[in-house]
Design a protein around this motif. Structure first.
Motif, PDB file in Angstrom:
ATOM      1  N   HIS A 216      32.378  48.595  43.344  1.00 22.68           N
ATOM      2  CA  HIS A 216      31.703  48.793  42.070  1.00 22.68           C
ATOM      3  C   HIS A 216      31.046  47.475  41.656  1.00 22.68           C
ATOM      4  N   LEU A 218      30.546  46.080  38.889  1.00 23.45           N
ATOM      5  CA  LEU A 218      31.134  45.357  37.752  1.00 23.45           C
ATOM      6  C   LEU A 218      32.441  44.652  38.112  1.00 23.45           C
ATOM      7  N   ASP A 219      33.008  44.966  39.255  1.00 24.12           N
ATOM      8  CA  ASP A 219      34.377  44.520  39.531  1.00 24.12           C
ATOM      9  C   ASP A 219      34.434  43.047  39.938  1.00 24.12           C
ATOM     10  N   GLU A 220      35.582  42.441  39.610  1.00 22.83           N
ATOM     11  CA  GLU A 220      35.809  41.026  39.905  1.00 22.83           C
ATOM     12  C   GLU A 220      37.224  40.841  40.424  1.00 22.83           C
TER      13      GLU A 220
END
Lengths: 234, 202
Positions: A216, A218-220
């Motif tokens: 995704h 947005l993922d971190e």
């Protein structure tokens, strides 16, 4: 290059199986292995980084086939011998050689003065072992700064030595989220320099900078990394 | 000093191959040498089997939900905030609390070993220590969440905290809907261990 404990991002593992209860231990020997490891740690012959490195030094074959507490026992046996607490001959002695001394035959008065006593357990566990230390190394980074991790996830002083930079995050650009203060450097503490401290940061990496196929956009992933693992990124 | 064992059998291989017997042999040897007190082992096990566990963390979360000043303190200095509730000690010396929101879901792992906030959550569950979780949580957290029956909306980011230092992370889950009337004790009963690791929603 690396050791088998450094498995973050690896492919091929199956599903994660959630627990069906909240029990701390699922076998008596698991609890015993944990307790012996903690009691031996209290002898003061090694630190947490030494003990992590001992588990990491298990052969890849053993590391892979061992259950969790077998890894602890493997690391503990290596430490006990390396630090001269027990000999290989004593380990090899087996139950026959040891049966002469049953625990029931041992008067508590014979306990080594270094040994963790039952009445000291609560205090020792409650005290813990803080890893923050004063340091002359000034922080180079602040929250928001762009940084780049070391290109190789290796101990720079000791070949095959301990480090806490996982391979998956080596050579990657991230941004500093927070400064945790100055903490003991594991790369030094695991190898005989226990109190060398330097600034420690939480560093965020975009999943898309870590993985070829991020789930995704947005993922971190955030890692806690010491200053010497990092350099300023352009 | 420690070394690799390519030249001879590793030290652990000198002990019995059955793990339960291996532990017993090691304990017997160490007790015989006066280095381990069996009663101390019992005390350690008693502590983590019955006294220190996820109910501690649940009390912290419930208080954060009901006490805005405490929530702010927890987010600013979790070590001090939870210490005031009596929670401090081994594997919880440096705490950070991270809060889930509608836009951000936090999840904690230790890819290199099994670091976990013992004073707040106790001994980690088997899955947390498994190769599958350690390997996959950082690369495909959403697939791992699916193993727990959790599905997040596409508008929600996932932030995975890999515990690579001595800082330990506690996830503050989102407070369940419909719990406005509940007090801290009743709320604490709703807080699960997996919720505080970030592999469950409440």
């Amino acid at each position: 290059m690396t050791r088998p404990h450094d498995m973050g991002g690896r492919f091929g593992d199956g599903p994660v199986v959630p627990a069906t209860d909240d029990a701390a231990f699922h076998a008596d020997w698991h609890a015993r292995a944990l307790a012996i490891t903690l009691a031996c740690g209290a002898l003061g012959k090694w630190n947490i980084d030494t003990s992590r490195h001992a588990r990491e030094c298990l052969s890849p074959q053993d590391y892979t086939r061992f259950s969790y507490y077998e890894k602890w026992l493997g690391g503990l046996a290596a430490l006990l011998v390396a630090k001269g607490v027990v000999t290989r001959a004593e380990l090899a002695g087996g139950p026959a050689a040891l049966s002469y001394f049953g625990p029931s035959d041992l008067d508590p008065i014979d306990l080594d003065p270094r040994a963790l006593r039952a009445d000291a357990v609560a205090g020792v566990l409650a005290k813990g072992g803080a890893s923050d230390r004063p340091s002359d190394t000034a922080p180079l980074f602040r929250a928001g700064d762009a940084v780049q991790t070391r290109r190789k996830a290796e101990n720079t002083s000791v070949a095959g030595g301990h480090t806490r930079l996982p391979r998956y995050a080596a050579g990657t650009r991230g941004r500093v989220l927070r400064h945790h203060g100055t903490h003991v450097l594991p790369d030094a503490a695991a190898h005989g320099t226990p109190d060398q401290a330097e600034p420690l940061y939480a560093v965020a990496f975009k999943a898309s900078d870590l993985w070829a196929h991020p789930e995704h956009p947005l993922d971190e992933v955030v890692l806690d990394l010491w200053q010497s693992y990092l350099q300023a990124a352009p | 000093m420690l070394h690799d064992h390519s030249d001879h059998h590793p030290d652990h291989a000198l002990l019995p191959s059955d793990p339960a017997l291996r532990v017993k042999a090691l304990e017997t040897l160490l007790v015989a040498k006066g280095l381990v007190d069996p009663a101390a082992l019992d005390a350690i096990i008693e502590t983590y089997a019955y006294k220190i566990g996820p109910r501690n963390g649940a009390a912290v979360v419930a208080r954060a939900w009901t006490d805005p000043d405490f929530r702010a303190y927890l987010l600013r200095d979790a070590t001090a905030a939870v210490r005031e509730m009596g929670f401090y000690g081994r594997q919880g010396e440096h705490m950070v609390a991270v809060e889930n929101t509608a836009d951000l879901h936090n999840m904690v792992v230790c890819t290199l070993c099994s670091c976990y906030p013992w004073p707040l959550l106790g001994i980690p569950p088997d899955w947390y220590k498994s190769d599958a979780y350690r390997a996959r949580a950082v690369r495909e957290p959403r697939a791992v969440l699916a193993d727990f029956g959790v599905s997040l909306p596409a508008t929600c980011a996932v932030r995975v905290w890999d515990s690579t230092a001595e800082v330990r992370y506690l996830v503050i889950p989102q407070r369940p809907l419909g719990t406005e009337g509940l007090g801290a004790d009743a709320l604490a009963a709703r807080v699960t261990r997996d919720g505080m690791i970030g592999t469950a929603l409440l």
